[in-house]
Design a protein around this motif. Structure first.
Motif, PDB file in Angstrom:
ATOM      1  N   UNK A  82      42.584 144.952  29.801  1.00  0.00           N
ATOM      2  CA  UNK A  82      41.955 145.689  30.606  1.00  0.00           C
ATOM      3  C   UNK A  82      40.132 145.238  31.470  1.00  0.00           C
ATOM      4  N   UNK A  83      39.513 144.426  30.681  1.00  0.00           N
ATOM      5  CA  UNK A  83      38.670 143.776  30.967  1.00  0.00           C
ATOM      6  C   UNK A  83      38.355 143.462  31.905  1.00  0.00           C
ATOM      7  N   UNK A  84      39.554 142.118  31.857  1.00  0.00           N
ATOM      8  CA  UNK A  84      39.191 140.966  32.870  1.00  0.00           C
ATOM      9  C   UNK A  84      39.733 141.962  33.840  1.00  0.00           C
ATOM     10  N   UNK A  85      40.839 142.431  33.717  1.00  0.00           N
ATOM     11  CA  UNK A  85      41.039 143.370  35.080  1.00  0.00           C
ATOM     12  C   UNK A  85      40.301 143.682  36.145  1.00  0.00           C
ATOM     13  N   UNK A 124      44.551 148.687  40.421  1.00  0.00           N
ATOM     14  CA  UNK A 124      44.671 148.883  38.798  1.00  0.00           C
ATOM     15  C   UNK A 124      45.291 149.793  38.391  1.00  0.00           C
ATOM     16  N   UNK A 125      46.956 149.115  37.277  1.00  0.00           N
ATOM     17  CA  UNK A 125      47.271 150.221  36.742  1.00  0.00           C
ATOM     18  C   UNK A 125      47.479 149.946  35.177  1.00  0.00           C
ATOM     19  N   UNK A 126      47.259 150.768  34.502  1.00  0.00           N
ATOM     20  CA  UNK A 126      47.462 150.185  32.573  1.00  0.00           C
ATOM     21  C   UNK A 126      48.574 150.968  32.311  1.00  0.00           C
ATOM     22  N   UNK A 157      46.860 132.502  29.937  1.00  0.00           N
ATOM     23  CA  UNK A 157      47.464 132.787  28.481  1.00  0.00           C
ATOM     24  C   UNK A 157      46.622 134.198  28.669  1.00  0.00           C
ATOM     25  N   UNK A 158      45.758 134.602  29.415  1.00  0.00           N
ATOM     26  CA  UNK A 158      45.284 136.086  29.750  1.00  0.00           C
ATOM     27  C   UNK A 158      46.844 137.346  29.981  1.00  0.00           C
ATOM     28  N   UNK A 159      47.885 136.188  30.295  1.00  0.00           N
ATOM     29  CA  UNK A 159      48.634 137.304  30.928  1.00  0.00           C
ATOM     30  C   UNK A 159      49.571 136.681  32.137  1.00  0.00           C
ATOM     31  N   UNK A 160      51.053 138.005  32.699  1.00  0.00           N
ATOM     32  CA  UNK A 160      51.294 136.998  34.154  1.00  0.00           C
ATOM     33  C   UNK A 160      50.841 137.450  35.451  1.00  0.00           C
ATOM     34  N   UNK A 182      47.643 145.401  28.764  1.00  0.00           N
ATOM     35  CA  UNK A 182      47.378 144.653  30.333  1.00  0.00           C
ATOM     36  C   UNK A 182      47.411 145.682  30.752  1.00  0.00           C
ATOM     37  N   UNK A 183      46.400 145.637  32.108  1.00  0.00           N
ATOM     38  CA  UNK A 183      45.808 146.682  33.298  1.00  0.00           C
ATOM     39  C   UNK A 183      47.130 145.389  34.264  1.00  0.00           C
ATOM     40  N   UNK A 184      47.473 146.271  35.398  1.00  0.00           N
ATOM     41  CA  UNK A 184      48.509 144.815  36.428  1.00  0.00           C
ATOM     42  C   UNK A 184      47.410 145.323  37.619  1.00  0.00           C
ATOM     43  N   UNK A 185      46.365 143.915  38.319  1.00  0.00           N
ATOM     44  CA  UNK A 185      46.488 144.606  39.507  1.00  0.00           C
ATOM     45  C   UNK A 185      47.039 143.975  40.261  1.00  0.00           C
ATOM     46  N   UNK A 186      46.787 144.863  41.853  1.00  0.00           N
ATOM     47  CA  UNK A 186      47.665 143.949  42.570  1.00  0.00           C
ATOM     48  C   UNK A 186      47.110 144.130  43.471  1.00  0.00           C
TER      49      UNK A 186
END
Ligand SMILES: Cc1cc2nc3c(=O)[nH]c(=O)nc-3n(C[C@H](O)[C@H](O)[C@H](O)COP(=O)(O)OP(=O)(O)OC[C@H]3O[C@@H](n4cnc5c(N)ncnc54)[C@H](O)[C@@H]3O)c2cc1C
Length: 415
Positions: free
Chosen positions: A234-237, A271-273, A211-214, A188-192
Motif C-alpha cells: 500500500x505504501x509503495x502504491x 489504486x485498488x486495495x 520483490x514487491x509484487x507482480x 497489496x494495492x493494485x495501481x492501474x
C-alpha cells in the motif's frame, strides 16, 4: 407488488451474464436492480480491463454477446512472457507451441470492462423477459418460505422466487442475509493505468514478478498501448501514484527492464486495495451469490471475472436443468429455487473458487522476497518448466479456463 421469477441485485459483468444465461435456457423472468448505468465509451481506453479466457469467450459467444464486444474493441494476444526480477527465471507461452494439443486461436483477450458490460447490457435490454430497475437501490429484503420480497423507498416492492447477489465485493445482499465470509488482506494495492510503449506490445501479455509484487503490462487495441496492473505494498502504491508522470514512467520502464521501451503514462492512475474474500456459503435459503459477491482473488493471474462468469453459467444451468425436469413431470412446485437444488451450485462453485484462491496464494508465496537459495531454485524451476512443453500445455489449458467442471455454456455452441 411486481412479480418476477428471479431478482438479480447488481448489473455488472457477472449479474448481466447470469440474466442472459437464464433467459437462454429457460422462460423464467428476470429483474435486475443497479443504479450504475452503462457508460459511453470515449476514444481513450478505459483503465479497468480484464484478461478474458477462452471459456468466458465461449459463454459470451453462446449468449450472442461476443459479436457485440468485438464490434467495439478488444485485443487478442498470442504470447505470454513472464519473468522473475529477482531470481532470473522466465517462462514464455506461445500460441504456436500449444496449438498442437489445444485447438485455440488466441491465448486470451484484453477487453475493457465497460466494453463487456455495455455489450451485455445492450443484449439484456433487447430481451422482453428481463426488466431493469435503475432509479433507486433496494432498502430491504425479506425471505419467506416460497418467495423473496425486496423493497425500494419509492417504487412498488419486487417479489421473486430466487434472489441473486451479483453486487460485487462489498455485496449489500451478502450483508443483509448475514452470510459469513472469510477474508484476508493481500497487503497489496493494485495501481492501474494506461501507458504508451514505443516498442509496441507485440500481442503479448507481459508480467514481471518484482520483490514487491507482480507488474503486468497487458496489450490494448492500439499496437502501442498497454494497460498496467502494478500490485505492490500500500505504501509503495501511494508513492507511485504521487510521482510526477515522467518519474513514474521512468520507474515503470526500469521495473519492466525496458522490454517495451521507454514507456509513457497516458492516463490517470487509480489504486485498488486487494483482499481475498470467500463467502462460507454461496447459497442461503432462496438467495445465491455470484462473482465478486461470493469471492475475490488477487488479480495476478487475471482470473477474477472469469471465475464469476462461470458462476453465472453454472447457476443458470442448475436452474434450467431443474426447470426442465419439472416441465417433463408436470410438477409445478417451483423446486428449482429450493435450497436443495441450489446446494448443487453451492458445492460446485465453492470448490472451484477455493482451488483458485489456493492457486493464487501459492503463486504469491512463491514470489515473496526470500533468501538466495530458494531464489536460485525458483529461477532453475522456471527455466526447466520453460523447456517442458507438456507441463506448459497443462498450465496454458488452465489459463484458457479449460479446467474443473465446466458449465455447458462454457463448453460448446448451443443450438
Ligand atoms: C486491478 C484489478 C484487475 C483485475 N483484472 C482482472 C483480469 O484481468 N481478469 C479477470 O478475470 N478479473 C480481473 N479482475 C477481477 C474483476 O474485475 C472482478 O472479478 C469483476 O469485476 C467482478 O464482476 P462482478 O460483476 O461480480 O462485480 P462488479 O464488477 O463489482 O459489479 C457489481 C455491480 O453491482 C452493482 N451494485 C453494487 N451494489 C449494489 C446494490 N446495493 N444494489 C444494486 N446494485 C449494486 C454495481 O453498480 C456494479 O454494477 C481484476 C480486479 C482488479 C481489482
Amino acid at each position: 407488488m411486481q412479480k418476477f421469477d428471479i431478482l438479480i441485485v447488481g448489473g455488472g459483468m457477472v449479474g448481466l451474464t447470469l440474466a442472459l444465461s437464464i433467459r437462454k435456457q429457460t422462460t423464467l423472468t428476470v429483474a435486475i436492480v443497479d443504479t450504475n448505468p452503462i457508460a459511453e465509451l470515449s476514444n481513450e481506453p478505459e483503465v479497468r480491463v480484464s484478461a478474458i479466457n477462452s471459456a468466458s469467450k465461449q459463454i459470451f459467444d453462446n449468449l450472442d454477446v461476443w459479436s457485440l464486444i468485438s464490434e467495439q474493441r478488444l485485443q487478442p494476444y498470442q504470447h505470454m512472457h513472464i519473468w522473475d526480477k529477482a531470481g532470473y527465471g522466465k517462462i514464455d507461452f506461445d500460441l504456436a507451441q500449444v496449438q498442437q494439443s489445444i485447438a485455440t486461436e488466441q491465448l486470451g483477450f484484453i477487453i475493457e470492462n465497460n466494453v463487456i458490460r455495455n455489450a451485455l447490457w445492450q443484449q439484456a435490454q433487447n430481451d422482453q423477459g428481463i426488466r431493469f430497475f435503475t432509479q433507486e437501490l433496494l432498502t430491504n429484503i425479506a425471505v419467506g418460505d416460497s418467495e423473496v420480497f425486496a423493497s425500494f423507498t419509492q417504487q412498488a416492492p419486487i417479489m421473486a422466487k430466487l434472489l441473486v447477489g451479483a453486487d460485487g465485493a462489498n455485496s449489500w445482499v451478502r450483508k443483509q442475509l448475514d452470510m459469513p465470509m472469510t477474508f484476508r488482506d493481500y497487503d497489496h494495492h493494485a495501481l492501474v493505468a494506461t501507458v504508451k510503449c514505443p516498442q509496441g506490445h507485440q500481442n503479448t501479455a507481459w508480467q514481471v514478478f518484482l520483490p514487491t509484487g507482480p507488474l503486468a503490462l497487458l496489450p490494448l487495441f492500439e499496437d502501442d498501448l498497454c494497460s498496467i496492473v502494478w500490485s505492490t505494498s500500500p505504501q509503495e502504491a501511494e508513492r507511485l501514484s504521487a510521482l510526477p508522470a515522467e518519474q513514474f514512467a521512468k520507474e515503470l520502464t526500469a521495473a519492466s527492464d525496458g522490454k517495451l521501451g521507454n514507456v509513457e503514462l497516458v492516463s490517470e492512475r487509480f489504486t485498488f486495495p486487494l483482499t481475498m474474500r470467500f463467502a462460507q456459503d454461496f447459497v442461503k435459503e432462496r438467495v445465491a451469490l455470484v462473482g465478486d459477491a461470493a469471492h475475490t482473488i488477487h488479480p495476478l493471474a487475471g482470473q477474477g471475472v472469469n471465475l464469476g462468469l462461470l458462476d453465472a453459467a453454472a447457476l443458470a444451468q442448475v436452474i434450467a436443468d431443474k426447470v426442465s425436469e419439472q416441465s417433463l413431470s408436470q410438477d409445478g412446485n417451483l423446486a428449482w429455487a429450493s435450497s436443495k437444488n441450489l446446494n448443487h451450485y453451492n458445492r460446485w462453485r465453492k470448490s472451484e473458487a477455493s482451488e483458485m484462491i489456493a492457486a493464487m496464494e501459492s503463486i504469491k508465496q512463491l514470489f515473496t522476497p526470500q533468501s538466495a537459495a530458494p531464489k536460485i531454485l525458483r529461477g532453475i524451476g522456471m527455466s526447466v518448466l520453460n523447456k517442458l512443453t507438456p507441463a506448459k500445455n497443462i498450465l496454458i489449458k488452465q489459463a484458457l479456463g479449460y479446467k474443473g467442471q465446466l458449465p455447458e455454456l462454457a463448453k460448446q455452441p448451443l443450438d
